[in-house]
Design a protein around this motif. Sequence first.
Motif, PDB file in Angstrom:
ATOM      1  N   ALA A  43      -5.723  -5.722  -0.772  1.00 40.75           N
ATOM      2  CA  ALA A  43      -6.143  -6.261   0.528  1.00 40.75           C
ATOM      3  C   ALA A  43      -6.001  -7.789   0.548  1.00 40.75           C
ATOM      4  CB  ALA A  43      -7.581  -5.842   0.821  1.00 40.75           C
ATOM      5  N   ILE A  44      -6.371  -8.430  -0.578  1.00 37.58           N
ATOM      6  CA  ILE A  44      -6.251  -9.899  -0.637  1.00 37.58           C
ATOM      7  C   ILE A  44      -4.771 -10.296  -0.726  1.00 37.58           C
ATOM      8  CG2 ILE A  44      -6.824 -11.978  -1.985  1.00 37.58           C
ATOM      9  CD1 ILE A  44      -9.426 -10.521  -2.846  1.00 37.58           C
ATOM     10  N   ALA A  45      -4.016  -9.540  -1.547  1.00 44.27           N
ATOM     11  CA  ALA A  45      -2.586  -9.849  -1.711  1.00 44.27           C
ATOM     12  C   ALA A  45      -1.839  -9.713  -0.389  1.00 44.27           C
ATOM     13  CB  ALA A  45      -1.977  -8.915  -2.755  1.00 44.27           C
ATOM     14  N   ARG A  46      -2.241  -8.728   0.399  1.00 43.74           N
ATOM     15  CA  ARG A  46      -1.585  -8.491   1.686  1.00 43.74           C
ATOM     16  C   ARG A  46      -1.837  -9.658   2.647  1.00 43.74           C
ATOM     17  NH1 ARG A  46      -3.290  -2.964   4.438  1.00 43.74           N
ATOM     18  NH2 ARG A  46      -5.137  -4.259   4.627  1.00 43.74           N
ATOM     19  N   ALA A  47      -3.011 -10.267   2.550  1.00 37.52           N
ATOM     20  CA  ALA A  47      -3.285 -11.466   3.369  1.00 37.52           C
ATOM     21  C   ALA A  47      -2.491 -12.652   2.827  1.00 37.52           C
ATOM     22  CB  ALA A  47      -4.775 -11.779   3.350  1.00 37.52           C
ATOM     23  N   THR A  50       6.506  -9.836   9.308  1.00 41.76           N
ATOM     24  CA  THR A  50       6.583 -10.759  10.445  1.00 41.76           C
ATOM     25  C   THR A  50       6.111 -12.168  10.082  1.00 41.76           C
ATOM     26  OG1 THR A  50       4.385 -10.038  11.101  1.00 41.76           O
ATOM     27  CG2 THR A  50       6.255  -8.933  12.170  1.00 41.76           C
ATOM     28  N   ALA A  51       5.957 -12.436   8.760  1.00 45.75           N
ATOM     29  CA  ALA A  51       5.491 -13.781   8.368  1.00 45.75           C
ATOM     30  C   ALA A  51       6.703 -14.695   8.219  1.00 45.75           C
ATOM     31  CB  ALA A  51       4.717 -13.706   7.057  1.00 45.75           C
ATOM     32  N   PRO A  52       6.691 -15.844   8.883  1.00 44.35           N
ATOM     33  CA  PRO A  52       7.860 -16.730   8.811  1.00 44.35           C
ATOM     34  C   PRO A  52       8.080 -17.325   7.422  1.00 44.35           C
ATOM     35  CG  PRO A  52       6.162 -17.658  10.264  1.00 44.35           C
ATOM     36  CD  PRO A  52       5.657 -16.325   9.803  1.00 44.35           C
ATOM     37  N   GLU A  53       7.003 -17.555   6.659  1.00 42.22           N
ATOM     38  CA  GLU A  53       7.181 -18.163   5.333  1.00 42.22           C
ATOM     39  C   GLU A  53       6.463 -17.330   4.278  1.00 42.22           C
ATOM     40  OE1 GLU A  53       6.311 -22.422   5.278  1.00 42.22           O
ATOM     41  OE2 GLU A  53       6.744 -22.417   7.426  1.00 42.22           O
ATOM     42  N   ALA A  54       6.834 -16.047   4.202  1.00 44.09           N
ATOM     43  CA  ALA A  54       6.129 -15.143   3.286  1.00 44.09           C
ATOM     44  C   ALA A  54       6.351 -15.551   1.827  1.00 44.09           C
ATOM     45  CB  ALA A  54       6.631 -13.722   3.497  1.00 44.09           C
ATOM     46  N   TRP A  55       5.345 -15.257   0.997  1.00 42.50           N
ATOM     47  CA  TRP A  55       5.492 -15.419  -0.448  1.00 42.50           C
ATOM     48  C   TRP A  55       6.519 -14.400  -0.953  1.00 42.50           C
ATOM     49  CZ3 TRP A  55       0.781 -16.270  -4.103  1.00 42.50           C
ATOM     50  CH2 TRP A  55       0.016 -17.356  -3.650  1.00 42.50           C
ATOM     51  N   LYS A 112       5.080  -5.131   1.693  1.00 45.60           N
ATOM     52  CA  LYS A 112       6.302  -5.373   2.460  1.00 45.60           C
ATOM     53  C   LYS A 112       5.999  -5.406   3.961  1.00 45.60           C
ATOM     54  CE  LYS A 112      10.941  -3.555   1.924  1.00 45.60           C
ATOM     55  NZ  LYS A 112      11.694  -2.440   1.340  1.00 45.60           N
ATOM     56  N   LEU A 113       5.153  -4.473   4.373  1.00 46.17           N
ATOM     57  CA  LEU A 113       4.777  -4.381   5.783  1.00 46.17           C
ATOM     58  C   LEU A 113       4.041  -5.648   6.226  1.00 46.17           C
ATOM     59  CD1 LEU A 113       4.850  -2.310   8.111  1.00 46.17           C
ATOM     60  CD2 LEU A 113       2.592  -1.543   7.358  1.00 46.17           C
ATOM     61  N   ALA A 114       3.150  -6.134   5.349  1.00 43.89           N
ATOM     62  CA  ALA A 114       2.370  -7.334   5.699  1.00 43.89           C
ATOM     63  C   ALA A 114       3.285  -8.555   5.815  1.00 43.89           C
ATOM     64  CB  ALA A 114       1.301  -7.579   4.640  1.00 43.89           C
ATOM     65  N   ALA A 115       4.322  -8.595   4.959  1.00 44.70           N
ATOM     66  CA  ALA A 115       5.189  -9.777   4.917  1.00 44.70           C
ATOM     67  C   ALA A 115       6.202  -9.801   6.058  1.00 44.70           C
ATOM     68  CB  ALA A 115       5.924  -9.819   3.576  1.00 44.70           C
ATOM     69  N   VAL A 138       1.805   0.598  -2.950  1.00 47.82           N
ATOM     70  CA  VAL A 138       1.356  -0.807  -3.029  1.00 47.82           C
ATOM     71  C   VAL A 138       2.461  -1.717  -2.497  1.00 47.82           C
ATOM     72  CG1 VAL A 138       0.922  -2.654  -4.708  1.00 47.82           C
ATOM     73  CG2 VAL A 138      -0.271  -0.450  -4.922  1.00 47.82           C
ATOM     74  N   HIS A 139       3.691  -1.490  -2.986  1.00 48.63           N
ATOM     75  CA  HIS A 139       4.806  -2.358  -2.594  1.00 48.63           C
ATOM     76  C   HIS A 139       5.074  -2.263  -1.092  1.00 48.63           C
ATOM     77  CE1 HIS A 139       8.051  -5.022  -3.714  1.00 48.63           C
ATOM     78  NE2 HIS A 139       8.850  -4.336  -2.906  1.00 48.63           N
ATOM     79  N   GLU A 140       5.006  -1.038  -0.565  1.00 52.11           N
ATOM     80  CA  GLU A 140       5.256  -0.874   0.881  1.00 52.11           C
ATOM     81  C   GLU A 140       4.168  -1.541   1.722  1.00 52.11           C
ATOM     82  OE1 GLU A 140       7.666   3.389   0.609  1.00 52.11           O
ATOM     83  OE2 GLU A 140       5.468   3.373   0.769  1.00 52.11           O
TER      84      GLU A 140
END
Length: 232
Positions: free
Chosen positions: A142-146, A105-110, A100-103, A95-97
């Motif tokens: 899936a929602i958390a990753r978005a 390339t996000a410039p302002e990740a949660w 992490k993968l989703a975050a 779950v954590h990975e």
Amino acid sequence: MSLLEVDRIDSFYGDSHILFGLDMRVERNEVVALLGRNGAGKTTTLNSLMGVVRPRSGTVTFDGEAIQGRPPYQIARAGMQLVPEERRIIGALTVHENLKLAALTAPEAWSFDRIYDTFPRLAERRRSGGQDLSGGEQQMLAIARALIRNPKLILLDEPFEGLAPLIVKDLVRICGELAAAGQTFVVVEQNVAAALALATRCYVINNGHNVYEGTPGELRANKEVMSRYLGV
Ligand code: ATP
């Protein structure tokens, strides 16, 4: 200006004409439900917003930018996230990975803490493999990753499909809290009751045409639209 303005889009799969001059708009902080029978064109609408399907005509304006014809990764970068029906969790990662993968390339990740505060069940399951999650946990992930990418708009494609009523209730509550905190959503659902519990406005699509727009209260009161297009 609206967050999203869709003006007369036509979309095709090969020679099959699926969406016919479809219009819609989404304001900031709205939860817009797209309803309609199987095959009405709801998923095709989400795919046309996200650039998975490129509309052949018409315009899609997102946060002031014309995005029609752009590839999905550019539309994601502009702040739109699609949570597809099949969820696409990476089973071999925890779950954590996955988060992490989703975050990455996000410039302002949660922060992970903020995500885990929102989804306590995912905090408990953070070291579990994606393939070991229940359907409800997969949908939360899936929602958390978005969400971790801090998007301006999240598109949810049938988020409640195949889930037990108690899990649906929990997900509706979490999405409702996110909406109350300012997150904008478009949600496609066959579960009309759950979608209307969450939505602030809704559209009904039939044969690739937009046939109705109103508030959940107006739609519930419109027995003709409910029975003719939604079979309720
Ligand atoms: P559902 O609840 O069944 O997903 P939907 O309203 O989301 O319904 P779409 O998936 O957008 O409907 O499908 C609209 C039409 O496009 C249907 O007639 C479907 O058969 C067709 N269609 C969907 N995907 C494809 C594809 N990849 N190639 C060709 N036709 C497709």
